[in-house]
Design a protein around this motif. Structure first.
Motif, PDB file in Angstrom:
ATOM      1  N   ASP A  73      45.127   7.861  12.299  1.00 55.21           N
ATOM      2  CA  ASP A  73      45.379   9.293  12.399  1.00 55.21           C
ATOM      3  C   ASP A  73      46.873   9.467  12.550  1.00 55.21           C
ATOM      4  O   ASP A  73      47.475   8.869  13.419  1.00 55.21           O
ATOM      5  CB  ASP A  73      44.677   9.867  13.640  1.00 55.21           C
ATOM      6  CG  ASP A  73      43.174   9.891  13.442  1.00 55.21           C
ATOM      7  OD1 ASP A  73      42.753  10.215  12.317  1.00 55.21           O
ATOM      8  OD2 ASP A  73      42.443   9.556  14.395  1.00 55.21           O
ATOM      9  N   VAL A 116      45.623   8.322   7.463  1.00 54.29           N
ATOM     10  CA  VAL A 116      46.245   7.372   6.542  1.00 54.29           C
ATOM     11  C   VAL A 116      45.292   6.202   6.355  1.00 54.29           C
ATOM     12  O   VAL A 116      44.933   5.529   7.317  1.00 54.29           O
ATOM     13  CB  VAL A 116      47.578   6.826   7.114  1.00 54.29           C
ATOM     14  CG1 VAL A 116      48.202   5.812   6.159  1.00 54.29           C
ATOM     15  CG2 VAL A 116      48.544   7.943   7.417  1.00 54.29           C
ATOM     16  N   ALA A 122      44.994   2.810   5.653  1.00 47.76           N
ATOM     17  CA  ALA A 122      45.872   1.644   5.545  1.00 47.76           C
ATOM     18  C   ALA A 122      45.154   0.485   4.860  1.00 47.76           C
ATOM     19  O   ALA A 122      45.769  -0.290   4.124  1.00 47.76           O
ATOM     20  CB  ALA A 122      46.362   1.226   6.925  1.00 47.76           C
ATOM     21  N   LEU A 171      53.867  -5.617  -0.644  1.00 44.44           N
ATOM     22  CA  LEU A 171      55.096  -4.882  -0.400  1.00 44.44           C
ATOM     23  C   LEU A 171      55.023  -4.238   0.984  1.00 44.44           C
ATOM     24  O   LEU A 171      53.964  -4.184   1.595  1.00 44.44           O
ATOM     25  CB  LEU A 171      55.272  -3.802  -1.465  1.00 44.44           C
ATOM     26  CG  LEU A 171      55.370  -4.320  -2.900  1.00 44.44           C
ATOM     27  CD1 LEU A 171      55.302  -3.165  -3.887  1.00 44.44           C
ATOM     28  CD2 LEU A 171      56.670  -5.104  -3.096  1.00 44.44           C
ATOM     29  N   GLY A 229      54.405  -1.722   3.716  1.00 46.73           N
ATOM     30  CA  GLY A 229      53.464  -0.605   3.784  1.00 46.73           C
ATOM     31  C   GLY A 229      52.149  -0.854   3.067  1.00 46.73           C
ATOM     32  O   GLY A 229      51.283   0.012   3.036  1.00 46.73           O
ATOM     33  N   ALA A 230      51.981  -2.061   2.520  1.00 45.94           N
ATOM     34  CA  ALA A 230      50.762  -2.375   1.771  1.00 45.94           C
ATOM     35  C   ALA A 230      49.550  -2.498   2.695  1.00 45.94           C
ATOM     36  O   ALA A 230      48.405  -2.357   2.255  1.00 45.94           O
ATOM     37  CB  ALA A 230      50.948  -3.672   0.982  1.00 45.94           C
ATOM     38  N   LYS A 239      49.525  -5.167   5.228  1.00 45.62           N
ATOM     39  CA  LYS A 239      49.436  -6.568   5.660  1.00 45.62           C
ATOM     40  C   LYS A 239      49.307  -6.704   7.174  1.00 45.62           C
ATOM     41  O   LYS A 239      48.434  -7.402   7.670  1.00 45.62           O
ATOM     42  CB  LYS A 239      50.689  -7.354   5.221  1.00 45.62           C
ATOM     43  CG  LYS A 239      51.054  -7.220   3.777  1.00 45.62           C
ATOM     44  CD  LYS A 239      52.313  -8.000   3.452  1.00 45.62           C
ATOM     45  CE  LYS A 239      53.585  -7.468   4.098  1.00 45.62           C
ATOM     46  NZ  LYS A 239      54.044  -6.161   3.592  1.00 45.62           N
ATOM     47  N   THR A 242      48.456  -4.483   9.365  1.00 49.33           N
ATOM     48  CA  THR A 242      47.188  -3.896   9.810  1.00 49.33           C
ATOM     49  C   THR A 242      46.067  -4.909   9.618  1.00 49.33           C
ATOM     50  O   THR A 242      45.254  -5.128  10.513  1.00 49.33           O
ATOM     51  CB  THR A 242      46.892  -2.619   8.999  1.00 49.33           C
ATOM     52  OG1 THR A 242      48.002  -1.742   9.119  1.00 49.33           O
ATOM     53  CG2 THR A 242      45.642  -1.936   9.505  1.00 49.33           C
TER      54      THR A 242
HETATM   55  N1  LIG Z   1      49.951   3.085  14.167  1.00 48.03           N
HETATM   56  C1  LIG Z   1      49.971   3.671  12.959  1.00 48.03           C
HETATM   57  N2  LIG Z   1      49.756   5.004  12.830  1.00 48.03           N
HETATM   58  C2  LIG Z   1      49.758   5.600  11.626  1.00 48.03           C
HETATM   59  N3  LIG Z   1      49.977   4.958  10.462  1.00 48.03           N
HETATM   60  C3  LIG Z   1      50.208   3.642  10.512  1.00 48.03           C
HETATM   61  C4  LIG Z   1      50.213   2.918  11.762  1.00 48.03           C
HETATM   62  N4  LIG Z   1      50.471   1.614  11.505  1.00 48.03           N
HETATM   63  C5  LIG Z   1      50.607   1.520  10.167  1.00 48.03           C
HETATM   64  N5  LIG Z   1      50.448   2.724   9.562  1.00 48.03           N
HETATM   65  C6  LIG Z   1      50.496   2.986   8.107  1.00 48.03           C
HETATM   66  O1  LIG Z   1      49.582   2.119   7.471  1.00 48.03           O
HETATM   67  C7  LIG Z   1      50.126   1.600   6.277  1.00 48.03           C
HETATM   68  C8  LIG Z   1      50.144   0.081   6.335  1.00 48.03           C
HETATM   69  O2  LIG Z   1      51.048  -0.347   7.331  1.00 48.03           O
HETATM   70  P1  LIG Z   1      51.288  -1.880   7.679  1.00 48.03           P
HETATM   71  O3  LIG Z   1      49.974  -2.546   7.872  1.00 48.03           O
HETATM   72  O4  LIG Z   1      52.240  -1.936   8.812  1.00 48.03           O
HETATM   73  O5  LIG Z   1      51.965  -2.407   6.360  1.00 48.03           O
HETATM   74  P2  LIG Z   1      52.813  -3.729   6.074  1.00 48.03           P
HETATM   75  O6  LIG Z   1      52.691  -4.639   7.254  1.00 48.03           O
HETATM   76  O7  LIG Z   1      52.223  -4.290   4.840  1.00 48.03           O
HETATM   77  O8  LIG Z   1      54.220  -3.295   5.838  1.00 48.03           O
HETATM   78  C9  LIG Z   1      51.495   2.226   6.130  1.00 48.03           C
HETATM   79  O9  LIG Z   1      51.361   3.335   5.286  1.00 48.03           O
HETATM   80  C10 LIG Z   1      51.847   2.647   7.524  1.00 48.03           C
HETATM   81  O10 LIG Z   1      52.692   3.767   7.500  1.00 48.03           O
END
Ligand SMILES: Nc1ncnc2c1ncn2[C@@H]1O[C@H](COP(=O)(O)OP(=O)(O)O)[C@@H](O)[C@H]1O
Ligand SMILES: [Mg+2]
Lengths: 352, 217
Positions: free
Chosen positions: A12, A18, A20, A39, A41-42, A44, A46
């Motif tokens: 949220d 979003v 993820a 890349l 924001g992909a 990873k 998460t």
């Molecule tokens: N705590 C959070 N709250 C809201 N959005 C998040 C949060 N953590 C990550 N996101 C969103 O989820 C997506 C994946 O993030 P992330 O897993 O950190 O990517 P990566 O590690 O591949 O760069 C992104 O669009 C990021 O903005």
């Protein structure tokens, strides 16, 4: 060892939900080094954080070592986390504690006896090569040394799994090499299952057995690193690989038109990829000896993918069409990958 | 300067030190856990709980918005209830503690908020309980900052204790009002001010030195 089944994660955010991670399933075997590349924001981080439930998936099941950890109570989960070590891009060491105390941290959480802690900590500091830094504080260490402390700390509770989230992304290339080597050694020595998150194909190529390419929350492609490297299917995968492997023709050839069919005064360009043992086959010398052809080498590279030799050549075949066809059927029978680039003019048309 | 001044000042100084030190200890015993709760019950923290966080936050803000002089007078019934009297050094400590607790709470909360969340995450990934995170991660990591912040609280306590003294609490404030002001003894007034300045300097110096020693970053 790790089984992710239909994982979905929705965050949220002030600007709405979003997504993820969208329905990712992944199986990681015991003892494997599994790479996850994507890349920024992909999704990873998460995804890897769903393995120890630092992030709870919105839906899906995470099974670690045969146990469904998504169904566990808080205290069962804390117990389960002790067998999953994790290291981070920014190390996340306690700045107020010495190297020794940082490594001892997981042992003190379970009130291990002092002598046992001492023995284990010194043994781990020895393993990561920092035995002489035990009394220093993290601020006195280099990035690579901090990550070594992170690794020692992650191993203190004798985990079965090591999660690495961009563990080398804050380090220079040389330090990256040495940390990757350490992870590889630990994997071999302790039979640890390792999950490596990265945005650099070099990391995957150096230490991973398998790879999953993740793009916008879904797995675009996955498989053995060697297979994905030699035969990428998705544009995003090709993109990642191209950073490492220069596919370019020599300068003089780049502006020549490439045609699928032969034409007068044309040469055939082919790309050969040698993997493992086949890299030792004298294919080129046989081509020259057995066929009435001029063979030119336009590009060559020798690399290795997690210790498997991996050679690439771009060669030109110049001669009668009959000889070229015979040569092609010879190379296609060899244990190597052959890609026809096409026919180009023998002369550089721009310099008439 | 007269000979009677030395024992007067020493006695008043002793009372001030007693008031400030004991108030500080009691206020910290309540205020530090309050600060920990304010931080850990906030959104995305280890003990996230909106209700507790909102209620504590509102109470803290309410007490902090009351000027000390008014607080001191307003809680006289409470002071009587707790110590059986509304005048004297011990009675003065009730408003001092009450005013310092929310102050310390906020200061500790601020110090804890500055800890990078990755450090807490690492501890969670190692299977630490919330209590272990508080005692083995949050408080040790924030300690240099907390010490620096608590120094500020001690200094404001010195000032507030002088105010409390003025309404019969004893200490340097009491002395300055009774002798320096009401009996026209400028020498005592000046001596009191000098002693207060020195006390604040010493506290600040000691606090800075301790915070620096603890800081390994
Ligand atoms: N705590 C959070 N709250 C809201 N959005 C998040 C949060 N953590 C990550 N996101 C969103 O989820 C997506 C994946 O993030 P992330 O897993 O950190 O990517 P990566 O590690 O591949 O760069 C992104 O669009 C990021 O903005
Ligand atoms: Mg990330």
């Amino acid at each position: 060892m790790i089984d992710l089944s239909h994982i979905e994660k929705i965050y949220d955010s002030p600007s709405g939900p979003v997504k993820a991670i969208k329905d990712i399933s992944l199986h990681i075997n015991k003892g494997e080094i599994y790479g996850i590349i994507g890349l920024s924001g992909a999704g990873k981080s998460t995804l890897v954080r769903c393995i120890n439930l630092l992030e709870r998936p919105t839906s899906g099941v995470v099974t670690v070592d045969g146990q469904d950890i998504t169904a566990m109570s808080e205290s069962q989960l804390r117990q389960a986390r002790k067998s999953i070590g994790m290291i981070f891009q920014h190390f996340n060491l306690l700045s107020s504690a010495t190297v020794y105390d940082n490594v001892a941290f997981p042992l003190r959480l379970v009130n291990a006896p002092k002598e046992k802690i001492h023995k284990k900590v010194m043994e781990l500091l020895e393993l990561v090569g920092l035995a002489n830094k035990a009394d220093q504080y993290p601020s006195q260490l280099s990035g690579g040394q901090k990550q070594r402390v992170g690794i020692a700390r992650a191993l203190a509770s004798e985990p079965k799994i090591l999660l690495c989230d961009e563990a080398t992304s804050a380090l220079d290339p040389q330090t990256t090499k040495s940390i990757l080597q350490l992870i590889k050694d630990i994997n071999a020595k302790l039979k640890l299952t390792v999950v490596v998150i990265t945005h650099e194909m070099q990391v995957i190529k150096d230490i991973c057995d398998k790879v999953a390419v993740i793009d916008k929350g879904v797995i675009a492609e996955k498989g053995r690193v060697l297979d994905v490297f030699t035969n990428p299917q998705q544009p995003i995968t090709k993109e990642f690989i191209s950073v490492l492997l220069s596919n370019d023709l020599p300068v003089g050839f780049r502006e020549r038109e490439v045609k699928a069919e032969p034409f007068p005064d044309s040469l055939l360009l082919i790309r050969l990829t040698f993997i493992g043992e086949s890299a030792n086959e004298p294919v080129i010398s046989k081509l020259i000896k057995n066929f009435d052809l001029e063979v030119g080498i336009l590009f060559g590279s020798l690399d290795d993918i997690k210790d498997v030799p991996f050679g690439r050549l771009i060669i030109s075949l110049d001669g009668s069409q009959e000889e070229i066809d015979k040569a092609m059927s010879y190379v296609e029978k060899q244990e190597l990958k052959v890609e026809v680039i096409g026919y180009v003019s023998r002369h550089d048309s721009t310099h008439h | 300067m007269s000979a009677d001044m030395i024992p007067l000042i020493t006695k008043a100084m002793g009372e001030t030190v007693y008031m400030v030190a004991l108030s500080m200890v009691i206020a910290s015993i309540i205020g530090v856990p309050l600060g920990v709760l304010l931080h850990t019950t906030a959104k995305n923290q280890i003990l996230e709980c909106a209700v507790i966080n909102k209620v504590l936050g509102a109470v803290v803000n309410a007490v902090r918005s009351i000027p000390f002089v008014i607080l001191m007078v307003a809680i006289i019934p409470l002071t009587r209830l707790l110590v059986g009297s509304s005048i004297g050094t011990t009675a003065a400590m009730v408003p001092l503690v009450l005013a310092s607790v929310p102050f310390i709470g906020r200061q500790v909360e601020t110090s804890l908020r500055e800890i990078p969340e990755g450090i807490v995450e690492a501890a969670q990934a190692m299977g630490a309980t919330p209590m272990q995170i508080i005692t083995k991660v949050l408080l040790p990591e924030a300690m240099p900052n907390i010490v620096a912040q608590l120094t500020t609280v001690v200094i404001s306590l010195v000032g507030e204790s002088a105010m409390a003294g003025a309404i019969g609490g004893g200490g340097l404030g009491d002395l300055a009002i009774r002798y320096g002001y009401q009996r026209f003894r400028p020498d005592i007034m000046i001596a009191t001010v000098v002693v207060l300045i020195i006390m604040v300097q010493v506290v600040q110096f000691a606090g800075n030195a301790l915070a620096k020693k603890l800081d390994k970053r």
